[in-house]
Design a protein around this motif. Sequence first.
Motif, mmCIF file in Angstrom:
data_model
loop_
_atom_site.group_PDB
_atom_site.id
_atom_site.type_symbol
_atom_site.label_atom_id
_atom_site.label_comp_id
_atom_site.label_asym_id
_atom_site.label_seq_id
_atom_site.Cartn_x
_atom_site.Cartn_y
_atom_site.Cartn_z
ATOM 1 N N ASP A 1 -28.028 -11.545 27.583
ATOM 2 C CA ASP A 1 -26.755 -10.824 27.548
ATOM 3 C C ASP A 1 -25.553 -11.745 27.374
ATOM 4 O O ASP A 1 -24.420 -11.368 27.667
ATOM 5 C CB ASP A 1 -26.580 -9.987 28.817
ATOM 6 C CG ASP A 1 -26.668 -10.834 30.088
ATOM 7 O OD1 ASP A 1 -26.836 -12.063 29.977
ATOM 8 O OD2 ASP A 1 -26.575 -10.251 31.182
ATOM 9 N N LYS A 2 -25.773 -12.966 26.906
ATOM 10 C CA LYS A 2 -24.653 -13.864 26.666
ATOM 11 C C LYS A 2 -24.977 -14.813 25.519
ATOM 12 O O LYS A 2 -26.136 -15.150 25.271
ATOM 13 C CB LYS A 2 -24.320 -14.678 27.917
ATOM 14 C CG LYS A 2 -25.412 -15.635 28.368
ATOM 15 C CD LYS A 2 -25.018 -16.347 29.651
ATOM 16 C CE LYS A 2 -26.136 -17.263 30.149
ATOM 17 N NZ LYS A 2 -25.802 -17.894 31.436
ATOM 18 N N ASP A 3 -23.919 -15.234 24.809
ATOM 19 C CA ASP A 3 -24.073 -16.213 23.747
ATOM 20 C C ASP A 3 -24.242 -17.592 24.365
ATOM 21 O O ASP A 3 -23.742 -17.872 25.470
ATOM 22 C CB ASP A 3 -22.839 -16.231 22.847
ATOM 23 C CG ASP A 3 -22.620 -14.912 22.132
ATOM 24 O OD1 ASP A 3 -23.533 -14.064 22.141
ATOM 25 O OD2 ASP A 3 -21.528 -14.730 21.556
ATOM 26 N N LEU A 4 -24.923 -18.458 23.650
ATOM 27 C CA LEU A 4 -25.058 -19.846 24.089
ATOM 28 C C LEU A 4 -25.191 -20.749 22.865
ATOM 29 O O LEU A 4 -25.185 -20.280 21.722
ATOM 30 C CB LEU A 4 -26.248 -20.009 25.046
ATOM 31 C CG LEU A 4 -27.612 -19.445 24.664
ATOM 32 C CD1 LEU A 4 -28.325 -20.337 23.642
ATOM 33 C CD2 LEU A 4 -28.496 -19.294 25.905
ATOM 34 N N LYS B 1 -26.504 -8.210 21.314
ATOM 35 C CA LYS B 1 -25.519 -8.062 20.245
ATOM 36 C C LYS B 1 -26.151 -7.466 18.998
ATOM 37 O O LYS B 1 -27.210 -7.903 18.561
ATOM 38 C CB LYS B 1 -24.880 -9.408 19.911
ATOM 39 C CG LYS B 1 -23.817 -9.830 20.900
ATOM 40 C CD LYS B 1 -22.940 -10.920 20.348
ATOM 41 C CE LYS B 1 -21.757 -11.174 21.281
ATOM 42 N NZ LYS B 1 -20.911 -12.275 20.793
ATOM 43 N N ASP C 1 -23.377 -23.188 27.502
ATOM 44 C CA ASP C 1 -22.641 -21.960 27.210
ATOM 45 C C ASP C 1 -21.672 -22.257 26.068
ATOM 46 O O ASP C 1 -21.632 -23.375 25.538
ATOM 47 C CB ASP C 1 -21.949 -21.405 28.457
ATOM 48 C CG ASP C 1 -20.843 -22.300 29.012
ATOM 49 O OD1 ASP C 1 -20.430 -23.258 28.322
ATOM 50 O OD2 ASP C 1 -20.383 -22.042 30.137
ATOM 51 N N THR C 2 -20.894 -21.287 25.654
ATOM 52 C CA THR C 2 -20.021 -21.474 24.497
ATOM 53 C C THR C 2 -18.806 -22.341 24.807
ATOM 54 O O THR C 2 -18.034 -22.662 23.901
ATOM 55 C CB THR C 2 -19.552 -20.120 23.950
ATOM 56 O OG1 THR C 2 -18.925 -19.369 24.987
ATOM 57 C CG2 THR C 2 -20.745 -19.332 23.411
ATOM 58 N N ARG D 1 -26.681 -15.919 19.401
ATOM 59 C CA ARG D 1 -26.060 -14.698 19.908
ATOM 60 C C ARG D 1 -26.943 -14.002 20.937
ATOM 61 O O ARG D 1 -28.168 -14.115 20.903
ATOM 62 C CB ARG D 1 -25.755 -13.751 18.741
ATOM 63 C CG ARG D 1 -24.525 -14.145 17.956
ATOM 64 C CD ARG D 1 -24.396 -13.411 16.651
ATOM 65 N NE ARG D 1 -25.327 -13.911 15.648
ATOM 66 C CZ ARG D 1 -25.260 -13.628 14.350
ATOM 67 N NH1 ARG D 1 -24.289 -12.834 13.906
ATOM 68 N NH2 ARG D 1 -26.146 -14.125 13.498
ATOM 69 N N ALA D 2 -26.308 -13.300 21.837
ATOM 70 C CA ALA D 2 -27.029 -12.581 22.885
ATOM 71 C C ALA D 2 -27.993 -11.571 22.268
ATOM 72 O O ALA D 2 -27.722 -10.988 21.212
ATOM 73 C CB ALA D 2 -26.049 -11.856 23.801
ATOM 74 N N GLU E 1 -32.084 -16.860 29.100
ATOM 75 C CA GLU E 1 -30.663 -17.132 29.311
ATOM 76 C C GLU E 1 -29.786 -16.331 28.363
ATOM 77 O O GLU E 1 -28.657 -15.976 28.696
ATOM 78 C CB GLU E 1 -30.380 -18.632 29.123
ATOM 79 C CG GLU E 1 -30.846 -19.516 30.257
ATOM 80 C CD GLU E 1 -29.994 -19.353 31.508
ATOM 81 O OE1 GLU E 1 -28.837 -18.913 31.382
ATOM 82 O OE2 GLU E 1 -30.489 -19.656 32.606
ATOM 83 N N ALA E 2 -30.308 -16.054 27.166
ATOM 84 C CA ALA E 2 -29.498 -15.437 26.116
ATOM 85 C C ALA E 2 -29.684 -13.927 26.009
ATOM 86 O O ALA E 2 -29.350 -13.336 24.984
ATOM 87 C CB ALA E 2 -29.819 -16.086 24.775
ATOM 88 N N GLU F 1 -14.097 -17.895 33.339
ATOM 89 C CA GLU F 1 -14.250 -17.609 31.918
ATOM 90 C C GLU F 1 -12.902 -17.231 31.306
ATOM 91 O O GLU F 1 -12.602 -17.601 30.167
ATOM 92 C CB GLU F 1 -15.253 -16.476 31.722
ATOM 93 C CG GLU F 1 -15.510 -16.134 30.259
ATOM 94 C CD GLU F 1 -16.475 -14.984 30.084
ATOM 95 O OE1 GLU F 1 -16.065 -13.837 30.350
ATOM 96 O OE2 GLU F 1 -17.629 -15.232 29.706
#
Length: 264
Positions: A102-105, A65, A127-128, A61-62, A99-100, A5
């Motif tokens: 705790d992370k953006d996608l 957030k 993913d981003t 957004r996660a 999937e989202a 990353e």
Amino acid sequence: MPYSETYLMSRTPREISELAGLNRGPVNSGHKQFDKAVNGEYGHIGTGNVSSANQKSSFIRAHSKTFCNGRENPVGHLQAFDMMPFRLPILIEGAVLAEARDKDLILYQIVSPNGQNETTHGFLVTDTFYREIMHYTSLQPKSPGVMEAALGYLCWSDENDTDPVPADDIRAATAALNTEAFHALARDLGYGSADDAHSCKESGLHFHEERPFSSWKDADPSGSMSRASTSGLASALLAIRAGMDLDAVKDWVRDHSRENEMEL
């Protein structure tokens, strides 16, 4: 082993697309309506936020957030807002939300015009950095061909790639650098830098509140910019973009620390 990353964060969106080798040019999926739209004036297929006759897509957004436009929001509110344009089958929605957490996608819905309506051929989640997480294909006869074509333009896999530099080691070496050190490193490397909206605006650049630490080459700001949430990470991304090797980074950190100690 895929790219880290850290290394991908040091690349611009255009550089990510080049790494991914995403398709360009006319689409040939075998579905006449889909191909006519996407290759014509009113259709489009591409990464990121898109609304066209062939695609609905958005950054999601996660769930965790909460901060946006200078204010705190309830947990999950921002994600729910991002999901509003989509009507997903329950199983697909559950998988996306899992999937989202705790992370953006990025979520894509691939469609084709059908009179006054549209036909959904499938969904894609990346993913981003546009790396595929999962995709789903509808049971329409021509949907497999449409989705196969779309994936070539929207996502990639880097499972057989590796960082060309020890990006995570560089990140560890700069982890403790504060804001002053980040700006000092940028000056030494001949880069512009900012950590506030005013400095970004003066340089003609958009301020990103979630990643306020920015660095760029004055001759090509949009083609050389990297952004980060902390000064330590921003220093690592800057060092990677500038081509510093790990030993040079460690030497700079040590020398900068000594200079500060001498001033004290």
